[in-house]
Write a protein that holds these residues in place. Structure first.
Motif, PDB file in Angstrom:
ATOM      1  N   ILE A   1      38.199  23.283   8.685  1.00 21.93           N
ATOM      2  CA  ILE A   1      39.347  23.542   7.814  1.00 21.93           C
ATOM      3  C   ILE A   1      40.182  22.270   7.753  1.00 21.93           C
ATOM      4  CG2 ILE A   1      41.464  24.881   7.489  1.00 21.93           C
ATOM      5  CD1 ILE A   1      40.095  27.166   9.043  1.00 21.93           C
TER       6      ILE A   1
ATOM      7  N   HIS B   1      44.546  29.190  19.392  1.00 23.05           N
ATOM      8  CA  HIS B   1      44.278  27.847  18.898  1.00 23.05           C
ATOM      9  C   HIS B   1      44.786  26.820  19.897  1.00 23.05           C
ATOM     10  CE1 HIS B   1      48.260  29.101  17.447  1.00 23.05           C
ATOM     11  NE2 HIS B   1      48.609  27.820  17.548  1.00 23.05           N
TER      12      HIS B   1
ATOM     13  N   CYS C   1      39.786  22.361  13.042  1.00 26.16           N
ATOM     14  CA  CYS C   1      40.859  22.194  12.057  1.00 26.16           C
ATOM     15  C   CYS C   1      41.301  20.737  12.078  1.00 26.16           C
ATOM     16  CB  CYS C   1      42.029  23.123  12.374  1.00 26.16           C
ATOM     17  SG  CYS C   1      41.561  24.866  12.487  1.00 26.16           S
TER      18      CYS C   1
END
Length: 201
Positions: free
Chosen positions: A124, A150, A172
């Motif tokens: 992402i 996360h 990410c």
């Protein structure tokens, strides 16, 4: 609408599902309708987003207005196996400003739904991390609200990465905005960030 008056806006239904999606690129919210060249993501022709995407795909854009521009960009997404979405679903905007500092996200898109529907998703890319409302900050708020574990990036700066634990861990990547307001960031730097999400994973 006069500058300084906040108005509520709902995100248009632009989401385009890409089969075999490997990367998801997130932004905050589209510019005001007065500043759009077409009805799709990153619709202001001055924004560098689609030029960067075309460079990675080794092609050139030929359409900049209307439905033809939308279809060309969907083909580009399909070729690169990249999905695009904005975090904001409902916002309040100050006047017609396109600046992230002048919007407030009231309700978020169903980002979890996109992730859960795409088992092939590996990365992402978050396009922006500075200012009052920014993609990185809003994404972290979204993860926290939805109880998604996360890690914390070493520093909040372009190029740094962290992991979010959905059904599986997904990398990410923090990137820069492609807006001309961030013109100090070179196209070469943007290409490097996009490639890190699209090509390497």
């Amino acid at each position: 609408m006069d500058q300084g008056m906040k108005t509520k806006e709902c995100h248009p239904d632009w989401y385009y599902p890409v089969r075999g999606m490997r990367a998801l690129i997130l932004g905050t919210f589209p510019p005001h309708i007065k500043k759009r060249n077409y009805e799709f993501y990153y619709p202001n022709s001055q924004n560098r987003f689609w030029r960067v995407m075309a460079e990675i795909a080794n092609t050139k854009l030929s359409q900049n207005k209307g439905p033809q521009a939308v279809e060309e960009r969907k083909r580009l997404m399909t070729q690169l196996k990249v999905g695009v979405q904005n975090i904001g679903k409902i916002i309040k905007r100050d006047g017609v400003s396109s600046a992230d500092n002048d919007i407030e996200i009231i309700e978020s898109q169903d980002i979890l739904g996109i992730i859960n529907e795409n088992d092939s998703l590996q990365a992402i890319l978050l396009t922006g991390y500075s200012g009052k409302t920014n993609t990185y900050g809003e994404f972290v708020k979204y993860l926290t609200k939805n109880q998604v574990q996360h890690s914390q990036p070493e520093k909040v700066r372009a190029g740094y990465k962290f992991t979010a634990q959905f059904k599986r861990p997904i990398t990410c990547i923090i990137g820069n905005s492609t807006s001309m307001a961030a013109r100090r960031v070179s196209c070469e730097r943007l290409l490097e960030q996009f490639r890190s999400a699209i090509i390497r994973y």
